[in-house]
Design a protein around this motif. Structure first.
Motif, PDB file in Angstrom:
ATOM      1  N   SER A 206      -4.635  -6.659   2.947  1.00  0.00           N
ATOM      2  CA  SER A 206      -3.767  -5.731   2.935  1.00  0.00           C
ATOM      3  C   SER A 206      -4.645  -4.350   3.556  1.00  0.00           C
ATOM      4  O   SER A 206      -3.596  -3.533   4.033  1.00  0.00           O
ATOM      5  CB  SER A 206      -3.031  -5.219   1.404  1.00  0.00           C
ATOM      6  OG  SER A 206      -2.772  -6.402   1.369  1.00  0.00           O
TER       7      SER A 206
ATOM      8  N   GLN B  27       2.277  -9.299   0.116  1.00  0.00           N
ATOM      9  CA  GLN B  27       2.351  -7.728   0.906  1.00  0.00           C
ATOM     10  C   GLN B  27       3.377  -6.503   1.014  1.00  0.00           C
ATOM     11  O   GLN B  27       3.188  -5.548   0.951  1.00  0.00           O
ATOM     12  CB  GLN B  27       1.451  -8.223   2.073  1.00  0.00           C
ATOM     13  CG  GLN B  27       0.055  -8.168   2.410  1.00  0.00           C
ATOM     14  CD  GLN B  27      -0.700  -8.560   4.056  1.00  0.00           C
ATOM     15  OE1 GLN B  27      -0.188  -9.035   4.646  1.00  0.00           O
ATOM     16  NE2 GLN B  27      -1.900  -8.640   3.945  1.00  0.00           N
TER      17      GLN B  27
ATOM     18  N   TYR C  20       3.647  -7.808   9.124  1.00  0.00           N
ATOM     19  CA  TYR C  20       3.188  -6.898   7.907  1.00  0.00           C
ATOM     20  C   TYR C  20       2.025  -5.578   8.852  1.00  0.00           C
ATOM     21  O   TYR C  20       1.983  -5.499   9.566  1.00  0.00           O
ATOM     22  CB  TYR C  20       1.934  -7.349   6.838  1.00  0.00           C
ATOM     23  CG  TYR C  20       2.010  -6.371   6.691  1.00  0.00           C
ATOM     24  CD1 TYR C  20       1.614  -6.188   5.256  1.00  0.00           C
ATOM     25  CD2 TYR C  20      -0.401  -6.056   6.650  1.00  0.00           C
ATOM     26  CE1 TYR C  20       1.000  -4.871   4.100  1.00  0.00           C
ATOM     27  CE2 TYR C  20      -1.091  -4.832   5.785  1.00  0.00           C
ATOM     28  CZ  TYR C  20      -0.499  -4.585   5.037  1.00  0.00           C
ATOM     29  OH  TYR C  20      -1.289  -4.053   4.135  1.00  0.00           O
TER      30      TYR C  20
ATOM     31  N   ALA D 257      -0.899  -2.764   8.325  1.00  0.00           N
ATOM     32  CA  ALA D 257      -1.717  -2.183   7.375  1.00  0.00           C
ATOM     33  C   ALA D 257      -1.535  -0.889   7.196  1.00  0.00           C
ATOM     34  O   ALA D 257      -0.813   0.121   8.228  1.00  0.00           O
ATOM     35  CB  ALA D 257      -3.095  -2.073   8.015  1.00  0.00           C
TER      36      ALA D 257
ATOM     37  N   HIS E 196      -6.728  -3.832   6.421  1.00  0.00           N
ATOM     38  CA  HIS E 196      -7.261  -4.783   7.580  1.00  0.00           C
ATOM     39  C   HIS E 196      -7.919  -3.819   8.043  1.00  0.00           C
ATOM     40  O   HIS E 196      -7.766  -2.774   9.324  1.00  0.00           O
ATOM     41  CB  HIS E 196      -5.877  -4.605   8.475  1.00  0.00           C
ATOM     42  CG  HIS E 196      -5.242  -5.893   8.636  1.00  0.00           C
ATOM     43  ND1 HIS E 196      -5.160  -7.259   8.343  1.00  0.00           N
ATOM     44  CD2 HIS E 196      -5.569  -6.177  10.068  1.00  0.00           C
ATOM     45  CE1 HIS E 196      -5.364  -7.895   9.091  1.00  0.00           C
ATOM     46  NE2 HIS E 196      -5.732  -7.983   9.810  1.00  0.00           N
TER      47      HIS E 196
ATOM     48  N   TRP F 101       0.822  -1.430   0.149  1.00  0.00           N
ATOM     49  CA  TRP F 101      -0.237   0.268  -0.295  1.00  0.00           C
ATOM     50  C   TRP F 101       0.953   1.119  -0.082  1.00  0.00           C
ATOM     51  O   TRP F 101       0.986   2.386  -0.054  1.00  0.00           O
ATOM     52  CB  TRP F 101      -0.811   0.329   0.995  1.00  0.00           C
ATOM     53  CG  TRP F 101      -0.592  -0.025   2.424  1.00  0.00           C
ATOM     54  CD1 TRP F 101      -0.032  -1.252   3.614  1.00  0.00           C
ATOM     55  CD2 TRP F 101       0.242   0.817   3.156  1.00  0.00           C
ATOM     56  NE1 TRP F 101       0.931  -0.699   4.175  1.00  0.00           N
ATOM     57  CE2 TRP F 101       0.827   0.599   4.810  1.00  0.00           C
ATOM     58  CE3 TRP F 101       0.349   2.497   3.608  1.00  0.00           C
ATOM     59  CZ2 TRP F 101       1.361   1.232   5.185  1.00  0.00           C
ATOM     60  CZ3 TRP F 101       0.857   3.251   3.846  1.00  0.00           C
ATOM     61  CH2 TRP F 101       1.205   2.833   5.180  1.00  0.00           C
TER      62      TRP F 101
END
Length: 368
Positions: free
Chosen positions: A204, A255, A158, A160, A206, A5
């Motif tokens: 991704s 991701q 990860y 978000a 979340h 992202w």
């Protein structure tokens, strides 16, 4: 570490469709066979197949998140939501929520996705939780991270987007979901492919404080059914949970970049495997129905209890078959009664004798 992202091409996911052509063709074949089997079933048996699949999905999607639910509670929840009453009371409110969510996802598969629908799903799933704010996007300044490991030695898998970006990200996600639906401006006609992207995209972002995995898998099933034009009978989570480590590794890798061919290949094959397993479950439900039709009037209460236990094991079968010792454990019968009951079941053709001496055991006769 730069996540998907945070990259300039987000959320323009790229993938090589040629890598999944064979799996997509196999999926189309499997879904046609399963649908034909369902149509040939009596209505009551078909309904039971659908219930069995929703229950399996509810139990396994919860297990992926570390929640172990009582199957009986989940069955009662699903049946209640379907309007089939006279079920045992539900003791675990978590089972009530996930069961209701499964039915809601199935019933609303054709509806366009909306923020309100997602909030409704979230509320159904977590209304019993006192510390989670349900029916709203997450808020606050704390980073939303996926972490594993002991305190002080955590690994961040990860992170978000921050909470203040979630409303805009979810508005774009919902628009994408509806644009890629049948007849949409950016229609994705391959159901497993659309489900793969729908799940990755949602996970991704979340967007919720909790429940993202379960809602994300529900969205994948909605994408599958909506694209196929009918509610499918399959459990993605049953397949995912069997190799949970592979799922998390594939998701973590996906991701890191918006070139997601590896994720698409992984997830499309999950969908294919789930459909193949669903077909086996449908076959088992049909075999179970035929078994009862043949033998239900010939079984005493003890035999019926033991047979139900064996049938509940599903297509995989009752591990090791049933022995006199297992029969005693299930029914609390004496050794002499257990031996006699098992011999009687074999005599009428309900069980098949295997082994000898201490290895003597019986398996269900489900072929006819």
């Amino acid at each position: 570490m730069t996540y998907n992202w945070q990259q300039a091409d987000w959320p323009d996911f790229q993938y090589n469709v040629a890598k999944i052509t064979t799996a997509l063709q196999a999926f189309s074949s499997e879904i046609a066979e399963a649908n034909g089997m369902l149509k040939s079933m009596p209505q009551s048996t078909r309904l039971q197949s659908i219930i069995n699949t929703m229950v399996a999905e509810a139990i396994k999607t919860s297990a992926i998140e570390g929640e172990l639910l009582n199957p009986r509670d989940v069955v009662s929840s699903v049946r209640n939501r379907l309007g089939l009453h006279d079920n045992p009371p539900i003791k675990d409110k978590r089972a009530k929520g996930i069961g209701e969510l499964m039915v809601e996802v199935r019933n609303s598969y054709a509806d366009p996705l909306s923020q309100q629908q997602l909030f409704t799903w979230h509320t159904l799933l977590l209304s019993q939780s006192n510390h989670i704010k349900t029916g709203q996007w997450r808020k606050g300044t704390e980073p939303m991270q996926v972490i594993s490991g002991a305190a002080g030695r955590e690994t961040i898998h990860y992170e978000a987007p921050p909470a203040d970006k979630v409303p805009a990200e979810m508005k774009r996600y919902i628009q994408w979901f509806n644009d890629t639906a049948p007849g949409g401006r950016q229609e994705i006609s391959a159901a497993p492919l659309r489900a793969a992207i729908a799940h990755l995209y949602f996970e991704s972002i979340h967007p919720f404080e909790d429940g993202n995995g379960r809602i994300g898998r529900a969205l994948a099933e909605k994408a599958l059914s909506q694209t196929a034009g009918r509610p499918l009978v399959l459990s993605l989570s049953r397949t995912i949970e069997a190799a949970r480590k592979d799922y998390y590794q594939a998701l973590e890798k996906a991701q890191r970049s918006n070139e997601v061919t590896h994720w698409v290949v992984y997830f499309v094959n999950v969908v294919l495997n789930a459909q193949q397993q669903a077909k086996q479950l449908i076959e088992h439900t049909l075999q179970r129905s035929k078994f009862y039709d043949r033998f239900k009037d010939q079984l005493n209460e003890r035999q019926l209890k033991a047979v139900n236990k064996m049938l509940d094991a599903g297509p995989e079968g009752f591990e090791g078959g049933i022995t006199a010792k297992k029969y005693i454990s299930i029914t609390k019968a004496s050794k002499a009664t257990a031996t006699r009951d098992l011999q009687d079941l074999a005599a009428i053709g309900a069980l098949v004798l295997a082994g000898a001496g201490r290895s003597t055991h019986y398996t269900l006769c489900l072929d006819n």
